[in-house]
Design an enzyme around this catalytic site. Sequence first.
Site, PDB file in Angstrom:
ATOM      1  N   PRO A   2       0.829  -1.215   0.000  1.00 36.71           N
ATOM      2  CA  PRO A   2       0.000   0.000   0.000  1.00 36.71           C
ATOM      3  C   PRO A   2       0.862   1.263   0.000  1.00 36.71           C
ATOM      4  O   PRO A   2       1.820   1.353   0.756  1.00 36.71           O
ATOM      5  CB  PRO A   2      -0.800  -0.090   1.297  1.00 36.71           C
ATOM      6  CG  PRO A   2      -0.365  -1.307   1.997  1.00 36.71           C
ATOM      7  CD  PRO A   2       0.717  -1.985   1.226  1.00 36.71           C
ATOM      8  N   GLU A   3       0.540   2.175  -0.866  1.00 32.31           N
ATOM      9  CA  GLU A   3       1.241   3.453  -0.953  1.00 32.31           C
ATOM     10  C   GLU A   3       0.356   4.534  -0.332  1.00 32.31           C
ATOM     11  O   GLU A   3      -0.762   4.262   0.093  1.00 32.31           O
ATOM     12  CB  GLU A   3       1.534   3.773  -2.423  1.00 32.31           C
ATOM     13  CG  GLU A   3       2.469   2.778  -3.101  1.00 32.31           C
ATOM     14  CD  GLU A   3       3.942   3.054  -2.793  1.00 32.31           C
ATOM     15  OE1 GLU A   3       4.246   4.112  -2.206  1.00 32.31           O
ATOM     16  OE2 GLU A   3       4.775   2.201  -3.128  1.00 32.31           O
TER      17      GLU A   3
END
Length: 272
Positions: A2-3
């Site tokens: 996840p960014e």
Amino acid sequence: MPELPEVETTVRGLAEVLDGAILSSVVPRRADLRRPIPVDLGQRLTGARVTELWRRAKYGLIGTHRGDTLIFHLGMSGRWRIDPGEIGKHDHLVMTTEAGRTLALNDPRRFGSLDLIATDALPVYPAFMALGPEPLGAEFTAEYLADILSGKAAPIKAALLDQRTVAGLGNIYVCEALHIAGIDPRSPAGSISRPRLTALVAAIRQVLEDAIRAGGSTLRDYARPDGELGYFSKQWRVYGREGQACPACQGPIRRRVDSGRSTFDCPSCQKR
Ligand SMILES: [Zn+2]
């Protein structure tokens, strides 16, 4: 992994369920993730009212009226499940609200983290102390970048991945933003002109905001029983597209590997 945009949409999704909610139970189901989970976390959160949810870099924060803040990081594989049908072995924290909602933090690889600290102590939380400004915040400007990059010979790509320059940018978004701004990722950070830094700041905001919007539409699909928060797919301009056509000039996109990380760029559109 996840960014920043996934963490942002996760926090927005959690807020739909948690903002103002009273936590009727909070139960860690193991003692640690990447680090130990505070032993009193469940006790300190149970009965508390959630007053605020926000994001800093790639951390999600959940504040309560007791003056505590739960800090979560999704690591490589973490996600929150909203009203899961049943609790599984990778659900490491389970919260229920007085309104009867259930949230489970699911993390099969357990590279994520959970901490609970006094909200007053957030400025000295170790992971936050050396962080640069938020890329979507008012402090992140061309003037700021010109100042912090001044005299730096490091490549601009490395400088943007350095969390002291700007918080929460990962490899994908840096590749995408440098392509939009027409900047060669290898350009010495201190050599980039002010107009090009202005274009770069705008490009960073654009790629993040586009991704958050893409996640926002997914969120509506996910905000339902058995839904999950945390991941969405997006069509990238250069990232992961080696040899394919550049969306601007139709020339082939190039991939280089440097310190184990891939850089994708367009040799025609991106200049030093
Ligand atoms: Zn091109």
